[in-house]
Design a protein around this motif. Structure first.
Motif, mmCIF file in Angstrom:
data_model
loop_
_atom_site.group_PDB
_atom_site.id
_atom_site.type_symbol
_atom_site.label_atom_id
_atom_site.label_comp_id
_atom_site.label_asym_id
_atom_site.label_seq_id
_atom_site.Cartn_x
_atom_site.Cartn_y
_atom_site.Cartn_z
ATOM 1 N N ARG A 167 52.041 28.105 36.519
ATOM 2 C CA ARG A 167 50.950 27.656 37.517
ATOM 3 C C ARG A 167 51.794 28.287 39.333
ATOM 4 O O ARG A 167 50.706 28.343 39.920
ATOM 5 C CB ARG A 167 50.914 26.423 37.237
ATOM 6 C CG ARG A 167 50.074 26.003 36.429
ATOM 7 C CD ARG A 167 50.369 24.729 36.153
ATOM 8 N NE ARG A 167 49.372 23.820 37.225
ATOM 9 C CZ ARG A 167 47.961 24.148 37.131
ATOM 10 N NH1 ARG A 167 47.229 24.261 36.079
ATOM 11 N NH2 ARG A 167 47.657 22.641 38.456
ATOM 12 N N ALA A 187 50.873 31.525 39.631
ATOM 13 C CA ALA A 187 49.875 31.833 39.193
ATOM 14 C C ALA A 187 49.193 31.401 40.848
ATOM 15 O O ALA A 187 47.950 32.608 40.803
ATOM 16 C CB ALA A 187 48.129 31.642 37.750
ATOM 17 N N LYS A 188 49.150 30.674 40.984
ATOM 18 C CA LYS A 188 48.256 30.160 42.575
ATOM 19 C C LYS A 188 49.125 31.220 43.432
ATOM 20 O O LYS A 188 47.987 31.326 44.833
ATOM 21 C CB LYS A 188 49.580 28.777 42.918
ATOM 22 C CG LYS A 188 48.871 28.528 44.128
ATOM 23 C CD LYS A 188 49.633 27.106 44.705
ATOM 24 C CE LYS A 188 49.051 26.702 45.782
ATOM 25 N NZ LYS A 188 49.246 24.895 46.358
ATOM 26 N N TYR A 202 46.454 30.497 33.511
ATOM 27 C CA TYR A 202 45.957 29.253 33.857
ATOM 28 C C TYR A 202 45.040 28.261 33.097
ATOM 29 O O TYR A 202 45.112 27.735 31.918
ATOM 30 C CB TYR A 202 44.931 29.100 34.954
ATOM 31 C CG TYR A 202 45.679 28.715 36.618
ATOM 32 C CD1 TYR A 202 46.798 27.637 36.562
ATOM 33 C CD2 TYR A 202 45.766 29.665 37.280
ATOM 34 C CE1 TYR A 202 47.905 27.965 38.150
ATOM 35 C CE2 TYR A 202 46.595 29.424 38.687
ATOM 36 C CZ TYR A 202 46.553 28.273 39.471
ATOM 37 O OH TYR A 202 48.199 28.241 39.941
ATOM 38 N N GLN A 250 44.031 34.948 35.967
ATOM 39 C CA GLN A 250 43.126 33.490 35.491
ATOM 40 C C GLN A 250 44.044 33.295 33.830
ATOM 41 O O GLN A 250 43.777 32.092 33.544
ATOM 42 C CB GLN A 250 41.971 34.982 35.446
ATOM 43 C CG GLN A 250 40.614 33.372 34.748
ATOM 44 C CD GLN A 250 41.282 34.500 32.920
ATOM 45 O OE1 GLN A 250 40.930 34.492 32.555
ATOM 46 N NE2 GLN A 250 40.897 32.814 32.442
ATOM 47 N N THR A 257 48.049 27.379 30.074
ATOM 48 C CA THR A 257 48.150 26.502 30.006
ATOM 49 C C THR A 257 47.412 24.684 30.118
ATOM 50 O O THR A 257 48.192 23.940 29.708
ATOM 51 C CB THR A 257 49.120 26.372 31.556
ATOM 52 O OG1 THR A 257 48.213 26.156 33.291
ATOM 53 C CG2 THR A 257 49.925 27.050 32.155
#
Length: 530
Positions: free
Chosen positions: A137, A140-141, A182, A179, A185
């Motif tokens: 996460r 990805a952020k 996320y 994408q 997860t």
């Protein structure tokens, strides 16, 4: 260097699925990318002769608490989350000795596989990944600067980008990877939360999460103007999602929907008791039969509605043999699904290049609990799968006349089929084969009339003077609210009736059955299928 490109100097790899790991790591090393890793992943890379730093060298802390704590550290998350162009972030990195991590490669502890294997509660808990999702996460952020890979299938595209950009990644790739990260997860957390709900017996948790993995993108949906995709869920249930497609063109959205309906219906018939065949058209059975062989079952199912069977789905409960395959391919069929098939049958079907043959390796357990979903505007409905089986029901004879043994066997058969017919459902059956099916009508009496008409048409197709409904039994998926539907069945020639019962007018319906000389049993269970 264009603004969208980001040079990869350091990669952190921590994977449970080591498919393709060494080749990927070797390619990264060849591109001059420093490798940092954890536990078993670091060991595997080192044993392949590649230079790799352990994450504990990066953090200055050893792995602890049986590996539960190893990457939850500012030097890991700072390296992933730092915005490279942000002066304060850069100052923090310099001040605290944080090195940037430009590529994160993580796939999660195999929680779904652990649950599917039926492992103990504590084993499932230990396979809940904490550090992995946190890193995924974070990366990805910060996808503007960091690329994140969550499955081996993306190794080739990442390497292609790195090769093309001389050791850098493009923003386009990083966004796509973010994408997927996320989504992965989310699906992972959905599997965990749903498992917890099942363990607690909580059928209506405050939040219901859903997650699935893409099986394939469809050419189109229910209609050509609709897009569609097929996703697999963690549920370990034999069927279309687990089947091996031996041959034939790609399955369509409607093919998958209809094939699932056919296979779930045929699973109602235990293969050790008899061979069984279900033919489905537009998600409704148009012919169902049991027999001593698959050939016999198929021929008897086909006789129920040979017109509707054209372009249908054929589901079988036993290993497909050449004798049955030879007969099935005489009629245009979209899909054949079975637990298995012998080589002679496979070779015979191969002559029909567009005919799809799916082999599942087994039948789904019709009594197993499960989740059924349907979307509505602004939400979705969730309910338990209809796993009620007529063999487990206490049948109550409510008429003066008792059903004969033959009628009772046919009643159970017909009610088993009615469970899989769209409501309102009426099923006529005789000698363990459907002879007329009425589906999806707004009025139950209309379903009765349509089923009777189908039985008459089937008789004509077979060259028989008398309707196949004569001497049959009839099943209704829900109670008869009035006597008219039951009387329509009697007029068609049915001699016995099975229905849930429970209407305010049960007494009126029972009286009508007695006056018509019918035997009738109540199941106490309704099988609406909208």
């Amino acid at each position: 260097m264009p603004n969208e490109l980001r040079r990869v100097e350091r990669a952190l790899l921590s994977v449970s699925d080591k498919t393709g790991l060494i080749d990927f790591a070797r390619s990264l090393h060849r591109l001059g990318i420093a490798l940092v890793s954890t536990g078993g992943t670091a060991k595997a890379i080192a044993e392949a002769g590649l230079p790799v730093s352990d994450v504990s060298d990066l953090t200055g802390f050893p792995e602890m608490m049986d590996g539960r704590v190893k990457t939850l550290h500012p030097k890991v998350h700072g390296g992933l989350l730092a915005i490279r162009s942000h002066p304060e972030h850069q100052a923090s990195m310099l001040g605290h000795g944080i090195q940037p991590i430009d590529l994160l490669v993580v796939n999660l502890y195999p929680f779904e596989a652990t649950v599917a294997a039926g492992k103990a509660y504590d084993d499932c808990i230990e396979n809940i990944d904490i550090g992995g999702p946190a890193m995924i996460r974070a990366a990805a952020k910060n996808h503007h600067d960091v690329a994140v890979v969550v499955e081996p299938a993306d190794y080739p595209s990442v390497l292609a980008d790195l090769e093309a950009q001389k050791g850098a990644t493009t923003l386009t790739l990083r966004r796509k990877l973010a994408q997927k990260a996320y989504a992965r997860t989310a699906a992972y957390d959905a599997a965990i939360s749903n498992w917890f709900a099942n363990e607690l017996g909580d059928t209506a948790p405050a939040f219901r999460a859903l997650g699935g993995a893409l099986a394939e993108t469809m050419r189109y949906g229910e209609n050509p103007h609709q897009w569609a995709a097929f996703y697999r869920t963690p549920e370990n249930r034999p069927g279309v999602s687990t089947a091996r497609q031996v041959q034939g063109k790609q399955l369509s959205y409607n093919n998958i929907n209809d094939t699932d309906a056919a296979f779930e219906c045929v699973a109602e018939f235990a293969p050790e008791a008899s061979a069984a065949c279900v033919i489905v058209k537009h998600a409704n059975p148009c012919g169902v039969a049991a027999g001593g062989s698959l050939l016999e079952a198929y021929e008897r199912a086909l006789a129920c509605d040979p017109v509707s069977a054209f372009g249908g789905i054929v589901a079988l409960n036993r290993k497909l043999d050449a004798e049955a395959a030879k007969k099935i391919v005489e009629v245009f069929t979209e899909v054949i699904i079975a637990p298995d098939a012998d080589e002679e049958a496979i070779a015979m079907i191969a002559a029909k290049k567009n005919l799809r043959l799916l082999l599942t390796g087994g039948l789904p357990d019709v009594r197993a609990p499960g989740l059924a979903l349907r979307t509505v505007s602004g939400g979705f409905l969730a309910q338990s799968r209809d796993n009620a089986v007529v063999d487990d029901m206490e049948l109550k004879v409510v008429t003066k006349r008792q059903p004969s043994e033959r009628e009772l066997a046919d009643l159970r058969f017909a009610f088993r089929v009615a469970k899989h017919v769209k409501s309102n459902a009426i099923v006529y059956a005789r000698d363990l084969a459907t002879v007329g099916i009425g589906a999806g009508q707004m009025s139950r009496v209309d379903s009765s009339r349509i089923a009777a008409w189908k039985a008459a048409e089937a008789a004509k197709a077979a060259g028989v003077a008398e309707s196949l409904a004569k001497g049959s039994v009839v099943a209704s998926d829900a109670f008869f609210p009035f006597a008219d539907g039951l009387l329509a069945a009697a007029e068609a020639g049915a001699t016995a009736v099975i229905q849930p019962g429970g209407s305010m007018r049960d007494d009126e319906v029972i009286k009508a059955a007695d006056e018509a000389g019918l035997a009738m049993v109540f199941t106490g269970h309704r099988h609406f299928r909208h």
